[in-house]
Design an enzyme around this catalytic site. Structure first.
Site, PDB file in Angstrom:
ATOM      1  N   GLN A   1      42.692  49.003  45.909  1.00  0.00           N
ATOM      2  CA  GLN A   1      41.539  48.172  45.572  1.00  0.00           C
ATOM      3  C   GLN A   1      41.393  48.058  44.064  1.00  0.00           C
ATOM      4  OE1 GLN A   1      38.640  49.568  49.229  1.00  0.00           O
ATOM      5  NE2 GLN A   1      37.697  48.855  47.331  1.00  0.00           N
TER       6      GLN A   1
ATOM      7  N   GLU B   1      38.779  46.406  41.504  1.00  0.00           N
ATOM      8  CA  GLU B   1      37.433  45.864  41.676  1.00  0.00           C
ATOM      9  C   GLU B   1      36.582  45.941  40.412  1.00  0.00           C
ATOM     10  OE1 GLU B   1      36.261  48.019  45.100  1.00  0.00           O
ATOM     11  OE2 GLU B   1      36.885  49.943  44.296  1.00  0.00           O
TER      12      GLU B   1
ATOM     13  N   ASP C   1      31.887  45.148  43.949  1.00  0.00           N
ATOM     14  CA  ASP C   1      32.117  45.971  42.763  1.00  0.00           C
ATOM     15  C   ASP C   1      32.539  45.112  41.574  1.00  0.00           C
ATOM     16  OD1 ASP C   1      31.510  48.703  43.424  1.00  0.00           O
ATOM     17  OD2 ASP C   1      33.188  48.640  44.813  1.00  0.00           O
TER      18      ASP C   1
ATOM     19  N   HIS D   1      32.046  55.198  51.307  1.00  0.00           N
ATOM     20  CA  HIS D   1      30.609  54.953  51.417  1.00  0.00           C
ATOM     21  C   HIS D   1      30.046  55.310  52.793  1.00  0.00           C
ATOM     22  CE1 HIS D   1      30.377  53.087  47.506  1.00  0.00           C
ATOM     23  NE2 HIS D   1      31.308  52.206  47.823  1.00  0.00           N
TER      24      HIS D   1
END
Length: 254
Positions: free
Chosen positions: A151, A153, A179, A49
């Protein structure tokens, strides 16, 4: 502290106590270096991001190491090239977002490890290998000690959690609460009972497998509760937001 010593020191800490880091979206490596002088344990340099390029990441990694801050790059996704390129910078860990299946977990590990632990693309003329001046065998052995953080999520990842946790070769299971909230139709409600219940469910399964737990936090209170719940890899907020909030506090104090 040398690179192997920094790696071993952090891994030892991570196995025995809660470690605190932040996400970074800056494009200024001075901010990364300054973060290290604060006493933080690690920094997650964000390519999912964040706006920083791979060239900038090389300088961020150098800056982190210069202030004894453990550098981890969050790659754009489960992509062998992105994962390998992140580690080529000399980052001592790679964080892979949006892992939803055991197959994706295997692909992430495979991309982050050299044979016999994986099939990472080989080039020893990179920053991680001191541009070819590090002994080849030493480089391959040291590189295979880098942290791999996965991750999970989303609801699909939770559905496949048992299979993901059975994959060999990763070090930390990271829960992304934002998320997670999005995946159950409650975007941003990270403190909702539903999100907290899902995090607890994930944490219990990971701890039963002896896997280190990580999570994102955006409050000091949540840092403490995560620590009490057995999370040893706690990523608090984002550097630019921390900076902005500190200035707001300064303005309010006048």
């Amino acid at each position: 502290m040398s690179q192997p010593n920094l790696l071993n020191h952090f891994k030892t800490q991570l196995n025995h106590q809660a470690c605190l880091g932040i996400f970074s979206k800056t494009t200024d490596s001075n901010v990364v270096e300054a973060a290290g002088y604060s006493g933080l344990d690690f920094i997650i340099l964000d390519m999912e991001h964040g706006p920083a390029t791979l060239e900038t990441m090389h300088n961020h990694v150098r800056a982190a190491k210069s202030s004894q801050l453990f550098p981890i790059i969050r790659a754009k996704g489960v992509d062998a090239h992105a994962i390998g390129s992140a580690l080529d910078t000399g980052a001592l860990g790679v964080q892979v977002p949006n892992v939803s299946t055991a197959q994706q977990a295997k692909e992430a590990v495979n991309a982050a490890r050299f044979h016999p632990k994986g099939m990472r693309g080989v080039c020893r003329f990179v920053a991680a290998a001191n541009f070819g001046t590090l002994d080849k065998q030493t480089y391959f052995e040291q590189a295979n000690e880098a942290l791999v953080i996965l991750q999970v999520e989303g609801v699909e990842g939770i559905k496949n959690l048992d299979e993901i946790l059975s994959v060999v070769g990763f070090d930390v299971l990271f829960i992304g609460p934002y998320d997670l909230s999005q995946s159950i139709g409650r975007p941003g409600e990270v403190d909702s009972p539903e999100v907290l219940a899902l995090m607890k469910q994930i944490a219990e399964k990971a701890k039963a497998k002896g896997i280190i737990l990580g999570a994102f936090s955006d409050s000091l209170e949540r840092n403490q509760s995560l620590k009490q719940e057995g999370f040893n890899y706690i990523a608090y907020s984002v550097d630019l937001n921390i900076f902005s909030n500190a200035l707001s506090d300064l303005v309010r104090g006048i």
